[in-house]
Design a protein around this motif. Structure first.
Motif, PDB file in Angstrom:
ATOM      1  N   LYS A 230       0.835  -1.211   0.000  1.00 48.45           N
ATOM      2  CA  LYS A 230       0.000   0.000   0.000  1.00 48.45           C
ATOM      3  C   LYS A 230       0.866   1.256   0.000  1.00 48.45           C
ATOM      4  N   ARG A 231       1.889   1.296   0.825  1.00 48.66           N
ATOM      5  CA  ARG A 231       2.772   2.466   0.878  1.00 48.66           C
ATOM      6  C   ARG A 231       3.542   2.630  -0.431  1.00 48.66           C
ATOM      7  N   ALA A 232       4.004   1.539  -0.990  1.00 49.40           N
ATOM      8  CA  ALA A 232       4.717   1.616  -2.270  1.00 49.40           C
ATOM      9  C   ALA A 232       3.791   2.108  -3.372  1.00 49.40           C
ATOM     10  N   PHE A 233       2.548   1.638  -3.352  1.00 44.62           N
ATOM     11  CA  PHE A 233       1.543   2.086  -4.325  1.00 44.62           C
ATOM     12  C   PHE A 233       1.344   3.592  -4.237  1.00 44.62           C
ATOM     13  N   GLU A 234       1.150   4.102  -3.025  1.00 41.81           N
ATOM     14  CA  GLU A 234       0.889   5.532  -2.835  1.00 41.81           C
ATOM     15  C   GLU A 234       2.082   6.380  -3.257  1.00 41.81           C
ATOM     16  N   LEU A 235       3.277   5.951  -2.874  1.00 43.95           N
ATOM     17  CA  LEU A 235       4.474   6.704  -3.231  1.00 43.95           C
ATOM     18  C   LEU A 235       4.672   6.740  -4.739  1.00 43.95           C
ATOM     19  N   LEU A 236       4.499   5.598  -5.390  1.00 43.70           N
ATOM     20  CA  LEU A 236       4.701   5.539  -6.832  1.00 43.70           C
ATOM     21  C   LEU A 236       3.644   6.361  -7.571  1.00 43.70           C
ATOM     22  N   CYS A 237       2.411   6.381  -7.047  1.00 48.41           N
ATOM     23  CA  CYS A 237       1.369   7.214  -7.650  1.00 48.41           C
ATOM     24  C   CYS A 237       1.776   8.683  -7.635  1.00 48.41           C
ATOM     25  N   LEU A 238       2.260   9.149  -6.497  1.00 48.28           N
ATOM     26  CA  LEU A 238       2.622  10.555  -6.372  1.00 48.28           C
ATOM     27  C   LEU A 238       3.816  10.905  -7.259  1.00 48.28           C
ATOM     28  N   VAL A 239       4.836  10.052  -7.231  1.00 45.96           N
ATOM     29  CA  VAL A 239       6.034  10.323  -8.037  1.00 45.96           C
ATOM     30  C   VAL A 239       5.707  10.276  -9.524  1.00 45.96           C
ATOM     31  N   MET A 240       4.962   9.252  -9.922  1.00 47.18           N
ATOM     32  CA  MET A 240       4.636   9.117 -11.339  1.00 47.18           C
ATOM     33  C   MET A 240       3.707  10.222 -11.803  1.00 47.18           C
ATOM     34  N   GLY A 241       2.742  10.621 -10.965  1.00 47.86           N
ATOM     35  CA  GLY A 241       1.840  11.693 -11.339  1.00 47.86           C
ATOM     36  C   GLY A 241       2.577  13.007 -11.540  1.00 47.86           C
ATOM     37  N   CYS A 242       3.503  13.325 -10.634  1.00 53.11           N
ATOM     38  CA  CYS A 242       4.298  14.559 -10.786  1.00 53.11           C
ATOM     39  C   CYS A 242       5.162  14.499 -12.034  1.00 53.11           C
ATOM     40  N   SER A 243       5.720  13.326 -12.315  1.00 50.28           N
ATOM     41  CA  SER A 243       6.550  13.159 -13.500  1.00 50.28           C
ATOM     42  C   SER A 243       5.746  13.399 -14.781  1.00 50.28           C
ATOM     43  N   LEU A 244       4.517  12.875 -14.797  1.00 52.72           N
ATOM     44  CA  LEU A 244       3.660  13.060 -15.973  1.00 52.72           C
ATOM     45  C   LEU A 244       3.254  14.533 -16.139  1.00 52.72           C
ATOM     46  N   LEU A 245       2.991  15.227 -15.018  1.00 52.23           N
ATOM     47  CA  LEU A 245       2.649  16.645 -15.102  1.00 52.23           C
ATOM     48  C   LEU A 245       3.807  17.460 -15.671  1.00 52.23           C
ATOM     49  N   LEU A 246       5.018  17.174 -15.191  1.00 51.87           N
ATOM     50  CA  LEU A 246       6.183  17.891 -15.706  1.00 51.87           C
ATOM     51  C   LEU A 246       6.378  17.628 -17.186  1.00 51.87           C
ATOM     52  N   LYS A 247       6.144  16.383 -17.584  1.00 51.89           N
ATOM     53  CA  LYS A 247       6.286  16.029 -18.994  1.00 51.89           C
ATOM     54  C   LYS A 247       5.242  16.751 -19.851  1.00 51.89           C
ATOM     55  N   ALA A 248       4.011  16.847 -19.337  1.00 51.15           N
ATOM     56  CA  ALA A 248       2.939  17.484 -20.097  1.00 51.15           C
ATOM     57  C   ALA A 248       3.132  18.990 -20.223  1.00 51.15           C
ATOM     58  N   LEU A 249       3.698  19.605 -19.180  1.00 43.35           N
ATOM     59  CA  LEU A 249       3.829  21.070 -19.140  1.00 43.35           C
ATOM     60  C   LEU A 249       5.142  21.567 -19.707  1.00 43.35           C
TER      61      LEU A 249
END
Length: 250
Positions: A230-249
């Motif tokens: 569960k903790r790994a899932f949450e951490l990876l969601c946050l890191v991956m989401g920020c990475s995708l936002l940076l890529k999009a912007l």
């Protein structure tokens, strides 16, 4: 370069097998940075990611982790979506899609983190016809995203299995890795491979790294239990989401 491919595949797929998705967070951008154009990188990543499902299957098969009824629902609902998504991937506006995917991924991590008891244990949901029908519809939509956007959609399946079908994180990850990693990604790889090119010379190291990483991540998940997953899932969601936002912007 070959050693670099092996390291990227091993790391990304071990994290994915532990958290229940997200191999594309590391592997797909790395292939693009190493020189592959997006369509070729996407098709190559899809083919390589099938080995993640194989590696995870080898480990989870020893624990009898899958529910046969739920597995059939995931395959019958998701595979048509994967095929349709892979057929239409080139028609989507990539920047907007990446931005929305990033926001949704961050939301998944925050939602899970705000509910400490979510996915702590299995059960608590009655599988009525209405619940199964809506569950199948959402799995179809996630399958479409898996075929078209690829990065991180396994995380969506993991959280949906926890939230809607009442699985704990350990069992949800097992279903995601085997059914999404092996069958959904296999369908996407076949469809994209027919449409475009695959960097065949890059595949051996990617396949080896994906296979080993999938087995290793699944082993750690089974040993450590649902809390760590569960903790790994949450951490990876946050890191991956920020990475995708940076890529999009960018």
């Amino acid at each position: 370069m070959q050693l670099g491919l092996l390291a990227v595949a091993l790391l990304s797929n071990a994290l994915s097998a532990l958290a229940g998705g997200g191999a594309g967070l590391v592997q797909l951008p790395a292939l693009i940075l190493m020189g592959l154009p997006f369509p070729v990188a996407l098709a190559t990543h899809k083919v390589a990611s099938v080995s993640l499902g194989v590696g995870a299957s080898l480990r989870h098969a020893q624990e009898s982790s899958l529910n046969a009824r739920l597995s059939a629902l995931i395959l019958l609902s998701g595979l048509p979506g994967v095929w349709l998504g892979a057929r239409t991937v080139l028609a989507l506006p990539p920047q907007l899609s990446t931005l929305l995917l990033g926001l949704l991924t961050i939301a998944l991590g925050v939602y899970s983190a705000c509910r400490p008891q979510l996915g702590a244990s299995s059960g608590g949901q009655s599988w009525t016809t209405e619940r199964l029908a809506l569950g199948a519809l959402v799995l179809f939509a996630i399958g479409f995203l898996n075929g078209s956007l690829t990065s991180g959609t396994g995380l969506f399946v993991t959280l949906w299995l926890v939230r809607w079908f009442g699985l704990d994180y350990g069992k949800a990850v097992a279903h995601t890795l085997i059914l999404v990693g092996l069958f959904w990604n296999g369908t996407g790889a076949l469809t994209l491979g027919v449409q475009g090119q695959i960097a065949w010379s890059w595949l051996p190291m990617l396949l080896i790294g994906s296979l080993a990483g999938g087995y290793l991540g699944a082993h750690v998940a089974l040993r450590q239990g649902a809390a760590l997953v569960k903790r790994a899932f949450e951490l990876l969601c946050l890191v991956m989401g920020c990475s995708l936002l940076l890529k999009a912007l960018s």
